[in-house]
Design a protein around this motif. Structure first.
Motif: not given
Length: 474
Positions: A82-87, A221-222, A73-74
């Motif tokens: 972009a942040p995880t919750m955007v991707l 959050m990775a 996920i990183s």
């Protein structure tokens, strides 16, 4: 600069701000997982009635595999900046991603609450042992100081968090090594070797607990910490350094914790109420203050990552505020939760396990979906479309949302939480599926986490392959 409040939030990081190398990811992931709490996991894992050898194998597999998920996920963070919750919107749709964002927000606020609570309990225990207090007043003051440091890290943002993690890594690595040397004499090898082996359900239960306690607690959050890397950064390096940095400290600490807990059943029981405080009782008086510092540093390091990412998750839910305001709001909730754990709850392990398993099911389903989505993609994300419900990723991608909902419903039916009475409704599928019901041999295996993970992954590969090809063909 570390002392400047970060202005980036959900936006894609501009090319001019992308910097660093994959090995820079070692610092935040190591610091966040070098917490002395890792020693406590030795007691928690043996509570599944497995042998020392089984616990070592289960711990190694659970920790490394679950953090490997974080590594992949990183990689999405490097691809999309972009942040995880955007991707995650690419898999769930711009509006459909509200469901994973809500889950992520609850999980991160929960984890930061757990870590701050532990820091408070540990400090009060150590100070009480030294005769410098330790009662309610000490706990209240400690909670206030720790919360202030954690919230400051969340408010100032990425650069302060990364700088803090470098300092914490060095400090905690050295002092933790000293701790292990000092308590080595308490290991009773004969008692450890005499622990009988567990059954298959007990081994599976221990594996699931380790996965939810480590990597599955960080997957949401990775990408938040790899999004500043240049797009040219090595993908293997991103995955490798994330997995290595996150896995190394808990694997070593777990083995030490297994030896200590397996040597002394009374210590193992005490860890359930106050894990770090119980571990402090093994130390000579002169090392109690350094131990308190290492415990605080490790826990603050983890909580700093959590509060930073919880603020981003709250923004992705639609909070119309700057990033630092979201982090501050989460800090208030963190303090309220810590007050409950420290001053109201009877012990630590009960609420902790209930929290991990209950949220572990939907997070595992989401993780399966996102891992499959990342595996299907061959190109970088279309940045503008991640913020436009009319773009290629759409408003709601129902296959992904359905997989999380169905995976959660099935998963909760296959887990139990005997330590938390208010979760006794879980496990409703164990009887109908012939697994012995809530009191059967498979009740504590918590198969629902693994089922949700596999369902999300396989279901996405089957249902979304063509959709991803269409997206990337536009």
């Amino acid at each position: 600069m570390a002392t400047t409040v970060e202005t980036n939030a959900l936006n894609t990081i501009d090319e001019s701000e992308r910097h660093g190398r994959p090995r820079d990811l070692f610092w935040p992931w190591f610091a966040a997982n070098v917490s002395v709490l890792g020693l406590g996991y030795g007691s928690y894992l043996l509570a599944f009635d497995v042998s020392f050898a089984q616990a070592v194998v289960v711990g190694l597999v659970g920790i490394v595999v679950s953090f490997l998920f974080c590594g992949f996920i990183s990689l999405a963070g490097r691809r999309g900046s972009a942040p995880t919750m955007v991707l995650s919107r690419a898999a769930f749709g711009v509006r459909g991603n509200a469901l994973p964002s809500l889950l992520s927000w609850i999980l991160t606020v929960g984890w930061e609450t757990v870590l701050v609570s532990l820091a408070t309990l540990a400090t009060a225990t150590v100070l009480g042992t030294l005769g410098w207090g330790g009662g309610t007043v000490t706990q209240a003051v400690t909670l206030g100081v720790v919360a202030l440091v954690v919230v400051a890290a969340g408010v100032f943002g990425f650069h302060l968090v990364m700088r803090l993690q470098q300092v914490i890594t060095v400090l905690t690595a050295v002092l933790t090594a000293v701790y292990v040397v000092l308590v080595a004499g308490h290991v009773d090898w004969a008692a450890v070797a005499a622990i009988p082996p567990g059954t298959a359900p007990q081994v599976v239960g221990g594996l699931v607990f380790m996965m939810t306690g480590f990597g599955l607690g960080w997957v949401n959050m990775a990408a938040d910490y790899s999004r500043y890397l240049p797009r040219s950064a090595s993908g293997r390096g991103v995955v490798g350094w994330t997995t290595f940095g996150a896995s190394l400290p808990p694997v070593l600490l777990l083995v030490a914790g297994l030896l200590l807990a397996g040597s002394d059943p009374a210590l193992a029981d005490a860890i359930g109420a106050d894990p770090i405080g119980a571990l402090a009782t093994l130390l000579p008086t002169w090392f109690l203050v350094p131990f308190m510092l290492v415990a605080l540093a490790g826990l603050v390091g983890g909580a700093a990552l959590d509060i930073y990412s919880s603020g981003l998750a709250l923004l992705s839910l639609g909070l119309p505020a700057p990033r630092w305001v979201a982090a501050a709001l989460d800090g208030v909730l963190m303090v309220l939760g810590a007050v409950y754990v420290v001053f109201v709850a009877d012990d630590f392990f009960g609420p902790f396990q209930g929290f991990l398993i209950t949220l572990g099911v939907p997070i595992a389903a989401w993780c399966g979906v996102l891992l499959a989505d990342i595996a299907l993609r061959r190109r970088d994300y279309a940045e503008a479309d991640l913020y436009d419900a009319a773009g290629r990723y759409g408003r709601v991608r129902w296959p992904a949302v359905t997989l999380v909902v169905v995976g959660t419903a099935i998963g909760w039916g296959l887990v139990t939480n005997t330590y938390a009475g208010w979760l006794s409704w879980q496990g409703y599928l164990l009887g109908p599926l012939g697994l012995g019901g809530r009191d059967g041999t498979w009740a504590g295996a918590n198969l629902g986490v693994l089922v949700a993970l596999v369902l999300g992954f396989v279901g996405t590969l089957a249902a979304s392959s063509r959709a991803v090809r269409r997206q990337e063909g536009r």
